[in-house]
Write a protein that holds these residues in place. Structure first.
Motif, short mmCIF file in Angstrom:
data_model
loop_
_atom_site.label_atom_id
_atom_site.label_comp_id
_atom_site.label_asym_id
_atom_site.label_seq_id
_atom_site.Cartn_x
_atom_site.Cartn_y
_atom_site.Cartn_z
N SER A 66 0.82 -1.22 0.00
CA SER A 66 0.00 0.00 0.00
C SER A 66 0.85 1.27 0.00
CB SER A 66 -0.95 0.01 1.20
OG SER A 66 -0.26 0.23 2.41
N THR A 67 2.10 1.16 0.41
CA THR A 67 2.97 2.35 0.46
C THR A 67 3.35 2.84 -0.93
OG1 THR A 67 4.96 0.99 0.63
CG2 THR A 67 3.92 1.66 2.71
N LYS A 68 3.13 2.03 -1.95
CA LYS A 68 3.48 2.40 -3.33
C LYS A 68 2.41 3.25 -4.00
CE LYS A 68 5.80 -2.04 -3.90
NZ LYS A 68 5.74 -3.34 -4.58
N TRP A 69 1.24 3.37 -3.38
CA TRP A 69 0.08 4.00 -4.01
C TRP A 69 -0.18 5.38 -3.42
CZ3 TRP A 69 -2.34 1.62 -8.06
CH2 TRP A 69 -1.97 0.29 -8.30
N ASN A 88 -7.16 2.68 -9.35
CA ASN A 88 -8.23 1.84 -8.81
C ASN A 88 -9.12 2.71 -7.95
OD1 ASN A 88 -7.78 -1.11 -9.54
ND2 ASN A 88 -5.75 -0.45 -8.91
N ILE A 89 -10.41 2.44 -7.99
CA ILE A 89 -11.39 3.20 -7.23
C ILE A 89 -11.83 2.35 -6.03
CG2 ILE A 89 -13.63 4.37 -7.28
CD1 ILE A 89 -11.41 5.57 -9.12
N VAL A 90 -11.76 2.94 -4.84
CA VAL A 90 -12.14 2.26 -3.60
C VAL A 90 -13.30 3.02 -2.97
CG1 VAL A 90 -11.38 1.63 -1.27
CG2 VAL A 90 -9.81 1.37 -3.20
N ASP A 91 -14.31 2.28 -2.55
CA ASP A 91 -15.42 2.86 -1.80
C ASP A 91 -15.53 2.08 -0.49
OD1 ASP A 91 -17.94 3.51 -0.69
OD2 ASP A 91 -18.75 3.98 -2.67
N LEU A 92 -15.08 2.70 0.60
CA LEU A 92 -15.06 2.00 1.88
C LEU A 92 -16.47 1.77 2.44
CD1 LEU A 92 -12.00 3.67 3.64
CD2 LEU A 92 -12.12 1.45 2.49
N MET A 95 -17.72 -1.08 0.50
CA MET A 95 -16.73 -2.14 0.62
C MET A 95 -16.41 -2.73 -0.76
SD MET A 95 -17.90 -3.86 4.21
CE MET A 95 -16.37 -4.73 4.51
N THR A 96 -16.06 -1.83 -1.70
CA THR A 96 -15.71 -2.26 -3.05
C THR A 96 -14.40 -1.63 -3.49
OG1 THR A 96 -16.92 -0.45 -4.08
CG2 THR A 96 -18.13 -2.51 -3.74
N CYS A 97 -13.73 -2.32 -4.39
CA CYS A 97 -12.52 -1.81 -5.04
C CYS A 97 -12.57 -2.27 -6.49
CB CYS A 97 -11.27 -2.36 -4.35
SG CYS A 97 -9.73 -1.88 -5.18
N SER A 98 -12.22 -1.39 -7.41
CA SER A 98 -12.29 -1.75 -8.83
C SER A 98 -11.30 -2.86 -9.18
CB SER A 98 -12.05 -0.53 -9.70
OG SER A 98 -10.79 0.04 -9.44
N TYR A 99 -10.32 -3.13 -8.35
CA TYR A 99 -9.38 -4.23 -8.56
C TYR A 99 -10.09 -5.58 -8.36
CZ TYR A 99 -5.02 -6.88 -8.24
OH TYR A 99 -4.00 -7.78 -8.43
N ARG A 100 -11.15 -5.60 -7.56
CA ARG A 100 -12.08 -6.70 -7.33
C ARG A 100 -11.58 -7.80 -6.38
NH1 ARG A 100 -16.11 -7.99 -11.05
NH2 ARG A 100 -16.97 -8.98 -9.21
N LEU A 101 -10.36 -7.75 -5.88
CA LEU A 101 -9.92 -8.77 -4.93
C LEU A 101 -10.76 -8.73 -3.66
CD1 LEU A 101 -7.92 -11.01 -4.15
CD2 LEU A 101 -6.47 -9.24 -3.17
N TRP A 102 -10.98 -7.53 -3.15
CA TRP A 102 -11.78 -7.37 -1.94
C TRP A 102 -13.21 -7.84 -2.18
CZ3 TRP A 102 -13.28 -2.06 0.58
CH2 TRP A 102 -13.62 -2.25 1.91
N CYS A 109 -6.96 -5.71 -0.53
CA CYS A 109 -5.85 -5.47 -1.45
C CYS A 109 -5.12 -4.21 -1.01
CB CYS A 109 -6.36 -5.35 -2.88
SG CYS A 109 -7.50 -3.99 -3.14
N ALA A 110 -3.99 -3.93 -1.61
CA ALA A 110 -3.18 -2.77 -1.25
C ALA A 110 -3.94 -1.46 -1.44
CB ALA A 110 -1.90 -2.76 -2.08
N HIS A 111 -4.82 -1.39 -2.43
CA HIS A 111 -5.57 -0.16 -2.71
C HIS A 111 -6.52 0.16 -1.56
CE1 HIS A 111 -5.09 -2.75 -6.33
NE2 HIS A 111 -4.23 -1.78 -6.58
N VAL A 112 -7.19 -0.88 -1.06
CA VAL A 112 -8.12 -0.72 0.05
C VAL A 112 -7.36 -0.32 1.31
CG1 VAL A 112 -9.75 -1.94 1.54
CG2 VAL A 112 -9.81 -2.29 -0.93
N VAL A 113 -6.24 -0.98 1.57
CA VAL A 113 -5.42 -0.65 2.74
C VAL A 113 -4.96 0.80 2.68
CG1 VAL A 113 -3.25 -1.14 3.94
CG2 VAL A 113 -4.69 -3.03 3.15
N CYS A 114 -4.58 1.24 1.50
CA CYS A 114 -4.15 2.62 1.31
C CYS A 114 -5.27 3.59 1.70
CB CYS A 114 -3.74 2.81 -0.15
SG CYS A 114 -2.83 4.30 -0.48
#
Length: 152
Positions: A66-69, A88-92, A95-102, A109-114
């Protein structure tokens, strides 16, 4: 026609964007998902403690990555997470992320953690309840007693 096309398709061409994200588990159980499921099944076939440790390792990996983002806030719960030209778009709240892992596995994923760190919150708060210590303790609260019977 569509079914024939799917049956003739190479299963390695299916990817996570094709699957429902309502399962909230690290496994998808339908024939189209077997190739995807094979890539995530390792943790599922281990004892529960090993599976939880694997989940912890995945979270730790996402925290490190997550530190890279870079974070760009879009409202109270919306975030645009960028690294170079990748976005990537995150909506907490949803609870969605466009990367779709979550969405698919409820593993962050790293985007959500960020985005979570940007809100100065704990990522563990966003894990699915099935990965919590409380749920583990509730699951194994009762011991199954052995019974007499035939050798199986």
């Amino acid at each position: 026609m569509a079914i024939a096309t799917l049956l003739d398709a190479d299963e390695t061409r299916f990817f996570k964007a094709c699957f429902s994200y309502n399962a909230e588990c690290n496994s998808v159980d339908n024939n189209l998902a077997e190739a995807f499921n094979a890539s995530i099944i390792r943790a599922r076939s281990t004892p529960i403690i090993s599976m939880l440790n694997d989940t912890r390792a995945r979270l730790d990996k996402s925290i490190k990555e997550s530190t890279k983002w870079n974070v760009h806030i879009n409202g109270d719960y919306g975030y645009k997470i960028m690294c170079g030209r990748i976005t990537n778009i995150v909506d907490l709240e949803r609870m969605t992320c466009s990367y779709r892992l979550w969405d698919l596995s409820v593993i962050l994923c790293a985007h959500v953690v960020c985005a979570i760190y940007n809100k100065e919150e704990d990522p563990e708060k966003y894990l699915a309840i099935c990965y919590t210590k409380e749920m583990y303790m509730r699951t194994y609260e009762y011991a199954l007693q052995p019974i007499n019977g035939l050798d199986l």
